[in-house]
Motif scaffolding. Structure first.
Motif, PDB file in Angstrom:
ATOM      1  N   HIS A  45       0.849  -1.194   0.000  1.00  0.00           N
ATOM      2  CA  HIS A  45       0.000   0.000   0.000  1.00  0.00           C
ATOM      3  C   HIS A  45       0.881   1.240   0.000  1.00  0.00           C
ATOM      4  N   HIS A  46       0.300   2.335  -0.452  1.00  0.00           N
ATOM      5  CA  HIS A  46       1.059   3.580  -0.587  1.00  0.00           C
ATOM      6  C   HIS A  46       0.232   4.756  -0.065  1.00  0.00           C
ATOM      7  N   THR A  47       0.911   5.689   0.549  1.00  0.00           N
ATOM      8  CA  THR A  47       0.373   6.992   0.973  1.00  0.00           C
ATOM      9  C   THR A  47      -0.662   6.893   2.089  1.00  0.00           C
ATOM     10  N   GLY A 109      -5.694  -4.720  -7.270  1.00  0.00           N
ATOM     11  CA  GLY A 109      -5.715  -3.531  -6.421  1.00  0.00           C
ATOM     12  C   GLY A 109      -7.123  -3.174  -6.019  1.00  0.00           C
ATOM     13  N   ALA A 110      -7.247  -2.455  -4.897  1.00  0.00           N
ATOM     14  CA  ALA A 110      -8.571  -2.219  -4.342  1.00  0.00           C
ATOM     15  C   ALA A 110      -8.908  -0.753  -4.109  1.00  0.00           C
ATOM     16  N   TYR A 111      -7.971   0.026  -3.605  1.00  0.00           N
ATOM     17  CA  TYR A 111      -8.313   1.368  -3.138  1.00  0.00           C
ATOM     18  C   TYR A 111      -8.230   2.386  -4.268  1.00  0.00           C
ATOM     19  N   ASP A 116      -5.692   6.781  -7.751  1.00  0.00           N
ATOM     20  CA  ASP A 116      -5.650   8.181  -8.174  1.00  0.00           C
ATOM     21  C   ASP A 116      -4.243   8.757  -8.052  1.00  0.00           C
ATOM     22  N   ARG A 117      -3.422   8.167  -7.198  1.00  0.00           N
ATOM     23  CA  ARG A 117      -2.088   8.686  -6.948  1.00  0.00           C
ATOM     24  C   ARG A 117      -0.982   7.821  -7.546  1.00  0.00           C
TER      25      ARG A 117
END
Length: 366
Positions: A45-47, A109-111, A116-117
């Motif tokens: 995960h990121h950010t 991927g899920a989020y 968006d990023r």
């Protein structure tokens, strides 16, 4: 049925120290390793601070230096965030650094918040196309020289450096709940990662049927393995369920923020969204959560696990990362190791003896 854990470094407040998140994860990994869990899974995960894992290969390499036997898996890599050459090389390097213990788990991927990023804002549903192009390319790079001319990536003749330690490659797992992806994954010889999320136990049977159909439709491949994950908390007394349910509900509101992209994130910390904005609000009813998730005393958990085994689940994964207090995560592991796993180990031993035509332990007079 074997057992695994899914853990991540978690921070839900600026007051939560990164050093504590690291030490807690390491402590849980050591307990699971010593207790006989088959696999430890961690996500990408990121950010977002509630799952601190910008590169799971780094975390698994670190954990491999402090564990002895437990397999180390990515659950999951996010396909659109990688290129085939980079992914093939990084995974193979991790396989070497972990002594050949890597389990390669990948997903679309899920989020949407992350997409968006990290993926130019594409709809997260489009990630499945990236995954279906990426995984076969990685397999071919692991095998030797390969040039790729696809929809998402193009590159001239290249290969993975290094090649994986495990040959022909680490076990591949695909995370899915969709029938089409079940079929695709089994068709390429991959194993299945799945989860009923917070749905009722009947959803376990629905996922089990998707798995069985995909296996039946691909007799050219040996039956793959089937892992299923649920949030898990084991406690001594039946009345101790409220803490686990409360943390699951609060975490769910954060999950809905990121999944539906309906809330704010400040300095990496997602806002728990109001219940009025949450889809499938029935799944957030405390009584439903208590019943649906793997919450209970050891005896209750053993009864619930039977549903999973009946549906052909080879590996049940304890989802421990939902802001459950660290002390309860440790207690869950200890109770699971001491009182749940021996029940299934004894049955496995009895089945193995029966398959060899040997008398049971009781009949043999032991």
């Amino acid at each position: 049925m074997k057992f695994a854990i899914s853990i991540s470094m978690e921070r839900f407040s600026p007051a939560d120290l990164m050093s504590d998140a690291m030490s807690n994860m390491l402590a849980l990994a050591r307990i699971a390793d010593e207790g006989g869990f088959e696999t430890l899974w961690t996500a990408e995960h990121h950010t977002i601070e509630c799952t601190v894992s910008p590169n799971p290969f780094t975390i698994l390499t670190w954990l491999s230096q402090h564990t002895q036997r437990i397999r180390l898996g990515t659950a999951t890599l996010v396909a659109p965030y990688w290129s085939p050459i980079r992914l093939a090389g990084e995974a193979a390097m991790c396989d070497h650094l972990t002594g050949g213990r890597l389990e390669f788990g990948i997903a679309r991927g899920a989020y949407q918040y992350e997409f968006d990023r990290m993926a130019g804002g594409i709809p997260q549903q489009e990630g499945v196309g990236y995954m279906k192009e990426l995984v076969p390319a990685v397999q071919k790079l692991w095998a030797g020289d390969y040039a790729h001319d696809g929809h998402y990536w193009k590159f001239p003749l290249a290969t993975s450096v290094p090649k994986p330690l495990q040959q022909p490659h680490p076990p591949i797992w695909v995370a899915t709940r969709d029938p089409g992806s079940f079929d695709w994954a089994v068709g390429i010889g991959a194993n299945i990662l799945s989860t009923p999320l917070s749905a009722p136990p009947a959803e376990v049977a629905v996922l089990g049927e998707k798995f069985r159909k995909a296996v039946a439709d691909h007799p050219e491949h040996p039956r793959p393995r089937f892992m299923m994950q649920r949030r898990t908390c084991v406690y001594d007394r039946p009345d101790d369920w409220e803490t686990a349910v409360r943390h699951s509900v609060d975490y769910g509101r954060t999950f809905e923020n990121l999944m539906q992209n309906i809330g704010t994130v400040k300095d990496g910390f997602p806002e728990p969204v109001p219940y009025e904005t949450v889809a499938n609000r029935a799944n957030y009813d405390p009584a439903n959560i208590r019943d649906n998730l793997m919450f209970g005393t050891p005896d209750e958990v053993i009864r619930k696990l039977q549903i999973y085994e009946d549906q052909g689940v080879d590996q049940y994964c304890l989802g421990l990362s939902f802001n459950l207090p660290f002390e309860l995560q440790v207690k869950t592991l200890r109770l699971f190791i001491d009182e749940v796993m021996p029940h299934f180990a004894a049955r496995d031993t009895a089945h193995e003896r029966a398959s060899r035509g040997e008398p049971s332990v009781a009949a043999a007079g032991y």
